[in-house]
Design an enzyme around this catalytic site. Structure first.
Site, PDB file in Angstrom:
ATOM      1  N   ARG A 117     -10.256  10.256   1.953  1.00 48.97           N
ATOM      2  CA  ARG A 117     -10.071  10.885   3.267  1.00 48.97           C
ATOM      3  C   ARG A 117     -11.085  11.999   3.469  1.00 48.97           C
ATOM      4  O   ARG A 117     -11.565  12.210   4.584  1.00 48.97           O
ATOM      5  CB  ARG A 117      -8.636  11.397   3.406  1.00 48.97           C
ATOM      6  CG  ARG A 117      -7.639  10.241   3.438  1.00 48.97           C
ATOM      7  CD  ARG A 117      -6.200  10.730   3.538  1.00 48.97           C
ATOM      8  NE  ARG A 117      -5.277   9.622   3.339  1.00 48.97           N
ATOM      9  CZ  ARG A 117      -3.965   9.766   3.170  1.00 48.97           C
ATOM     10  NH1 ARG A 117      -3.430  10.982   3.174  1.00 48.97           N
ATOM     11  NH2 ARG A 117      -3.204   8.713   3.000  1.00 48.97           N
ATOM     12  N   LYS A 170       0.866  -1.182   0.000  1.00 50.72           N
ATOM     13  CA  LYS A 170       0.000   0.000   0.000  1.00 50.72           C
ATOM     14  C   LYS A 170       0.899   1.225   0.000  1.00 50.72           C
ATOM     15  O   LYS A 170       1.694   1.427   0.916  1.00 50.72           O
ATOM     16  CB  LYS A 170      -0.903  -0.003   1.225  1.00 50.72           C
ATOM     17  CG  LYS A 170      -1.792   1.224   1.290  1.00 50.72           C
ATOM     18  CD  LYS A 170      -2.791   1.156   2.424  1.00 50.72           C
ATOM     19  CE  LYS A 170      -3.601   2.425   2.499  1.00 50.72           C
ATOM     20  NZ  LYS A 170      -4.551   2.391   3.614  1.00 50.72           N
ATOM     21  N   TYR A 213     -15.007   1.471  -6.746  1.00 52.98           N
ATOM     22  CA  TYR A 213     -16.277   2.151  -6.470  1.00 52.98           C
ATOM     23  C   TYR A 213     -17.238   1.993  -7.645  1.00 52.98           C
ATOM     24  O   TYR A 213     -18.417   2.255  -7.520  1.00 52.98           O
ATOM     25  CB  TYR A 213     -16.025   3.634  -6.150  1.00 52.98           C
ATOM     26  CG  TYR A 213     -15.108   3.775  -4.959  1.00 52.98           C
ATOM     27  CD1 TYR A 213     -15.596   3.605  -3.675  1.00 52.98           C
ATOM     28  CD2 TYR A 213     -13.738   3.985  -5.117  1.00 52.98           C
ATOM     29  CE1 TYR A 213     -14.747   3.669  -2.576  1.00 52.98           C
ATOM     30  CE2 TYR A 213     -12.886   4.059  -4.036  1.00 52.98           C
ATOM     31  CZ  TYR A 213     -13.396   3.894  -2.763  1.00 52.98           C
ATOM     32  OH  TYR A 213     -12.559   3.938  -1.687  1.00 52.98           O
ATOM     33  N   SER A 258      -9.982   5.947  -4.696  1.00 52.26           N
ATOM     34  CA  SER A 258     -10.919   7.055  -4.902  1.00 52.26           C
ATOM     35  C   SER A 258     -10.435   8.042  -5.969  1.00 52.26           C
ATOM     36  O   SER A 258     -11.229   8.508  -6.781  1.00 52.26           O
ATOM     37  CB  SER A 258     -11.176   7.770  -3.572  1.00 52.26           C
ATOM     38  OG  SER A 258      -9.961   8.197  -2.986  1.00 52.26           O
ATOM     39  N   LYS A 285      -2.147  -1.470  -3.859  1.00 49.32           N
ATOM     40  CA  LYS A 285      -3.012  -0.294  -3.808  1.00 49.32           C
ATOM     41  C   LYS A 285      -2.160   0.973  -3.877  1.00 49.32           C
ATOM     42  O   LYS A 285      -1.188   1.060  -3.125  1.00 49.32           O
ATOM     43  CB  LYS A 285      -3.794  -0.332  -2.504  1.00 49.32           C
ATOM     44  CG  LYS A 285      -4.625   0.881  -2.232  1.00 49.32           C
ATOM     45  CD  LYS A 285      -5.272   0.743  -0.885  1.00 49.32           C
ATOM     46  CE  LYS A 285      -6.056   2.001  -0.588  1.00 49.32           C
ATOM     47  NZ  LYS A 285      -6.633   1.981   0.732  1.00 49.32           N
ATOM     48  N   GLU A 315       7.565  -6.848   1.281  1.00 45.29           N
ATOM     49  CA  GLU A 315       6.307  -6.874   2.045  1.00 45.29           C
ATOM     50  C   GLU A 315       5.509  -8.147   1.733  1.00 45.29           C
ATOM     51  O   GLU A 315       4.933  -8.770   2.622  1.00 45.29           O
ATOM     52  CB  GLU A 315       5.456  -5.642   1.704  1.00 45.29           C
ATOM     53  CG  GLU A 315       6.025  -4.326   2.227  1.00 45.29           C
ATOM     54  CD  GLU A 315       5.788  -4.138   3.734  1.00 45.29           C
ATOM     55  OE1 GLU A 315       5.214  -5.039   4.379  1.00 45.29           O
ATOM     56  OE2 GLU A 315       6.191  -3.090   4.253  1.00 45.29           O
ATOM     57  N   LYS A 325       1.508   9.938   5.828  1.00 43.60           N
ATOM     58  CA  LYS A 325       1.556   8.516   6.197  1.00 43.60           C
ATOM     59  C   LYS A 325       2.819   7.833   5.677  1.00 43.60           C
ATOM     60  O   LYS A 325       2.873   6.609   5.560  1.00 43.60           O
ATOM     61  CB  LYS A 325       0.284   7.821   5.696  1.00 43.60           C
ATOM     62  CG  LYS A 325      -1.000   8.389   6.312  1.00 43.60           C
ATOM     63  CD  LYS A 325      -2.224   7.514   6.023  1.00 43.60           C
ATOM     64  CE  LYS A 325      -3.459   8.037   6.764  1.00 43.60           C
ATOM     65  NZ  LYS A 325      -4.631   7.134   6.581  1.00 43.60           N
TER      66      LYS A 325
END
Ligand code: PBG
Length: 326
Positions: A205, A195, A313, A274, A248, A233, A217
């Site tokens: 957000r 991610k 979405y 998004s 992602k 990872e 982040k």
């Protein structure tokens, strides 16, 4: 000059193109991310046109519609009022909280629909970070302990799969152990393995009012410049017992999807986030792009790169289009 090999022969007609097609989209592989809040009204999101933050009842109706369209799974993202947030993200552990209540209602009404929950603290944390903030740092191991308890709350409510999206080190193994110890050995883990710290999360957000209060982040989400790190990872999450792994965002990271696909035997998911949704939506709205054609092509591209499952979405709209196509 005579061409002995003419690749165009395989493209001559729709029937031949259908025979040789190498990637197919199906509604079953779509995962529908759904926003929910504790309000009686459904709230269409201005910042994400076509997406709604659902009331618990609205969520049930919309999930049923999605299920009837053949969508395989939903993943829930809660918006919690500010007064319920604190630096310890306590509301994440409330067995009667919004997410566990919605999971119970969904599994009661639609037992065959796969219900996935997001494991991370950002909706509940007054600091807006995915982990606990202590002395200005997002601390790893204390966060993982809370994530384990959050995953257990989701599992006890009936979640089929928990999806840690927090990017703390070691969380997959700890969550696996916690689930086994609590007799939730059938609950799967879909790990957000790679991610990235992406600007494409902006509209999400906004929808949840979950942006970090301070800083960014980047100390836990990955640097967009790195792809080999995704394989580090991945290897950890596999060793720790992930059942499925995720990349992602999806569209700007198709090389990472392909690299992860090549490196693992586990199912791979990719999240069309998004900002990716919004780019397509905005261009469609102005008439600059053909929405149906570009959305289906964007999803096909993600599948072709190696994703077995796609979070988008557009899930219900795409499902509708896929039905119309055949
Ligand atoms: C946070 C989370 C985020 C998204 C899913 N889970 C945002 C973030 O990491 O800040 C983003 C999804 C999207 O942009 O569609 N745990």
């Amino acid at each position: 000059m005579e061409l002995p090999i003419r690749p165009r022969r395989n493209r001559r007609s729709a029937a031949i193109r259908g025979l040789v097609r190498q990637t197919r989209l199906s509604t079953e592989q779509l995962i529908y991310p759904m926003f929910v809040h504790d309000d009686v009204k459904d709230h269409p999101l201005e910042s994400l046109p076509g997406v709604t933050r659902w009331s618990p009842d609205g969520l049930l109706r919309e999930a049923e519609r999605a299920h009837k369209l053949g969508i395989g799974a939903v993943v829930l993202f809660p918006k919690i009022p500010d007064r319920s947030k604190n630096p310890d993200a306590d509301e994440a552990l409330n067995p009667e909280g919004l997410v566990p209540n919605c999971v119970r209602a969904l599994k009661r009404a639609l037992p065959e629909l796969c219900v996935i929950t997001d494991v991370a603290l950002d909706p509940y944390n007054s600091d807006g970070h995915d982990g606990l903030v202590r002395n200005g740092q997002v601390v790893n191991d204390d966060t993982v302990a809370v994530l384990c308890r959050q995953a257990l709350v989701h599992a006890a409510a009936g979640a089929d799969i928990v999806a840690p999206s927090d990017m703390m080190d070691g969380r997959v193994g700890e969550i696996r152990n916690a689930l086994e110890a609590a007799d939730h050995d059938q609950v799967g883990i879909l790990s957000y393995s790679a991610k990235y710290a992406s600007a494409f999360y902006g509209p999400f957000r906004g929808a949840l009012d979950s942006a970090p209060r301070d800083g960014d982040k980047k100390t836990y989400q990955m640097d967009p410049a790195n792809s080999r790190e995704a394989l580090v990872e991945l290897a950890l999450d596999e060793a720790e017992g992930a059942d499925m792994v995720m990349v992602k965002p999806a569209g700007p990271y198709l090389d990472v999807v392909a690299a992860v696909r090549a490196a693992t035997r586990l199912p791979v998911a990719a999240y069309q986030v998004s900002g990716e949704y919004l780019m397509l939506k905005a261009a469609a709205k102005t008439g600059w792009l053909d929405e149906r054609a570009t959305v289906l092509e964007s999803l096909l591209g993600i599948a072709r790169a190696g994703a077995d499952m796609i979070l988008t979405y557009y899930a219900p709209v795409a499902a509708q289009w896929l039905h119309e196509k055949t």
